[in-house]
Design an enzyme around this catalytic site. Structure first.
Site, PDB file in Angstrom:
ATOM      1  N   ARG A  14       0.844  -1.208   0.000  1.00 53.75           N
ATOM      2  CA  ARG A  14       0.000   0.000   0.000  1.00 53.75           C
ATOM      3  C   ARG A  14       0.881   1.261   0.000  1.00 53.75           C
ATOM      4  NH1 ARG A  14      -0.668   4.647   2.825  1.00 53.75           N
ATOM      5  NH2 ARG A  14      -0.314   3.504   4.755  1.00 53.75           N
ATOM      6  N   ASP A  15       1.581   1.505   1.107  1.00 56.80           N
ATOM      7  CA  ASP A  15       2.347   2.755   1.220  1.00 56.80           C
ATOM      8  C   ASP A  15       3.508   2.789   0.229  1.00 56.80           C
ATOM      9  OD1 ASP A  15       3.723   5.037   2.168  1.00 56.80           O
ATOM     10  OD2 ASP A  15       3.040   4.687   4.199  1.00 56.80           O
ATOM     11  N   HIS A  49       4.022   3.725  12.675  1.00 53.04           N
ATOM     12  CA  HIS A  49       4.216   3.731  11.214  1.00 53.04           C
ATOM     13  C   HIS A  49       5.216   4.858  10.961  1.00 53.04           C
ATOM     14  CE1 HIS A  49       2.763   3.709   6.947  1.00 53.04           C
ATOM     15  NE2 HIS A  49       3.138   4.970   7.015  1.00 53.04           N
ATOM     16  N   HIS A  91       8.212   6.847   8.821  1.00 46.58           N
ATOM     17  CA  HIS A  91       8.916   7.116   7.554  1.00 46.58           C
ATOM     18  C   HIS A  91      10.381   7.450   7.839  1.00 46.58           C
ATOM     19  CE1 HIS A  91       5.875   6.938   4.337  1.00 46.58           C
ATOM     20  NE2 HIS A  91       5.069   6.949   5.376  1.00 46.58           N
ATOM     21  N   CYS A 112       3.562   9.587   0.896  1.00 48.77           N
ATOM     22  CA  CYS A 112       2.175  10.008   0.668  1.00 48.77           C
ATOM     23  C   CYS A 112       2.172  11.145  -0.346  1.00 48.77           C
ATOM     24  CB  CYS A 112       1.559  10.470   1.990  1.00 48.77           C
ATOM     25  SG  CYS A 112      -0.053  11.240   1.778  1.00 48.77           S
ATOM     26  N   ASN A 154       9.481   4.448   3.883  1.00 50.92           N
ATOM     27  CA  ASN A 154       9.328   3.982   5.274  1.00 50.92           C
ATOM     28  C   ASN A 154      10.600   3.265   5.717  1.00 50.92           C
ATOM     29  OD1 ASN A 154       6.634   4.142   3.952  1.00 50.92           O
ATOM     30  ND2 ASN A 154       5.903   3.574   5.975  1.00 50.92           N
TER      31      ASN A 154
END
Ligand code: COA
Ligand code: ZN
Length: 298
Positions: free
Chosen positions: A12-13, A203, A205, A236, A245
């Site tokens: 996803r990210d 989460h 980065h 993002c 990340n």
């Protein structure tokens, strides 16, 4: 041995910001490799507007295929609204992460909603899908590209609003990689103390090369579930300056070597990252993927 659950959010990210479309079979192959290396929790896509995130326009197909192939696996998808939650639920998915940003301006840029609107929508999701496990991703917890950093008190007050809605799981996100280990310790410790009933994840980065130290600071403050991305991809599109990340394979190396139990094979996860690099054009920030096979165990 203390167990740490690594939650892979790369599909996803890691993928959401990539311009070149990755075909479904290749996305599934990356996920196969992650599972083969021992990863137990994967955020496999997001149900968002394809206009906002064209790369993840295949959320439905990917979800169907994965649920068929791995019916008992812990997959979850990011959703920004009821529309996304409904799409996920109707495909049989019973776990989502609902994103809301502590930053009012980032929430507007990312989700086009005020805090009140986002929280009202969260309530509709929980009311409509009572058997859906909803983890709330609190974006920009450690700082925002538009508003800067927040006091721990501001963070705690916002978490309190979400906790009061009956949410049991939250992910505290350093969306643009501005946190430092002292800040992570302070916010995580405050959150755990104020809300002992909630399971927190982080989460983080790696924009400023602080991904590993900040993740470790969270773990040493009592967090046992941490998010990362294979190869250190990520970012993002609605948070200027956000990049990758913490790299899963680097994190696995550190934690395994420290004696934590991740259940993930370091050589296999590095091979997975290396393979990903052969099929995806992206900004990989992982380190161990540049080391030759057999040289990773010091
Ligand atoms: N999945 C797919 N399409 C969606 C959707 C979803 N979850 N939610 C809304 N849409 C579509 C609507 O059908 C509508 O389509 P149309 O233009 O073809 O009619 C369009 O998106 C706008 O819908 P609306 O509800 O008015 O959108 P909005 O402007 O209030 O909300 C979001 C916008 C939230 C849908 C959009 O900004 C988004 O998907 N953001 C996600 C951002 C993201 O993933 N960021 C990175 C992760 S943190
Ligand atoms: Zn992120």
């Amino acid at each position: 041995m203390e167990k740490i659950n690594i939650v892979e959010v790369g599909p996803r990210d890691g993928f959401q910001n990539l311009k070149e479309y990755i075909p479904v079979e290749q996305k599934i192959k990356v996920i196969d490799d992650l599972i083969g290396a021992g990863v137990k929790h994967i955020q496999h896509t997001s149900f968002v507007s394809p206009k906002a995130i064209p790369q993840l326009k295949d959320a439905k197909e990917i979800t169907q295929e994965l649920l068929k192939k791995y019916p008992d696996f812990d997959f979850f998808a990011l959703v920004p609204n009821l529309y996304g939650a409904k799409a996920a639920y109707e495909l049989g998915l019973r776990k989502v992460s609902y994103v809301v940003s502590l930053s009012v301006s980032h929430n507007k840029a990312n989700i086009n909603r005020t805090h009140d609107e986002s929280l009202a929508e969260l309530k509709s999701i929980m009311d409509n899908y009572t058997d859906m496990n909803v983890c709330v991703d609190v974006a920009t917890t450690f700082g925002c590209p538009f508003e800067g950093k927040y006091s721990t008190d501001t963070v705690v007050k916002f978490i309190d609003r979400i906790a009061n809605m009956g949410v049991k799981e939250m992910s505290l996100a350093d969306t643009i990689g501005v946190a430092n280990p002292r800040q992570v310790r302070e916010i995580v410790s405050a959150a755990k103390k104020e809300f002992p009933e909630i399971e927190f994840q982080v989460h983080i980065h790696d924009t400023r090369n602080m991904g590993m130290v900040n993740t470790l600071a969270a773990i040493e403050s009592g967090i046992t579930k941490v998010q990362s991305t294979l190869g250190g991809l990520g970012g993002c599109p609605f948070a200027p300056g956000a990049s990758g990340n913490t790299a899963t394979e680097d994190l696995v190396y550190m934690l395994n070597d420290m004696g934590y139990e991740t259940g993930i094979d370091v050589e296999k996860i590095i091979e997975a990252a290396k393979y990903e690099k052969t099929i995806i054009t992206g900004n990989f920030s992982g380190h161990l993927m540049n080391i030759q096979k057999g040289q990773c165990n010091a």
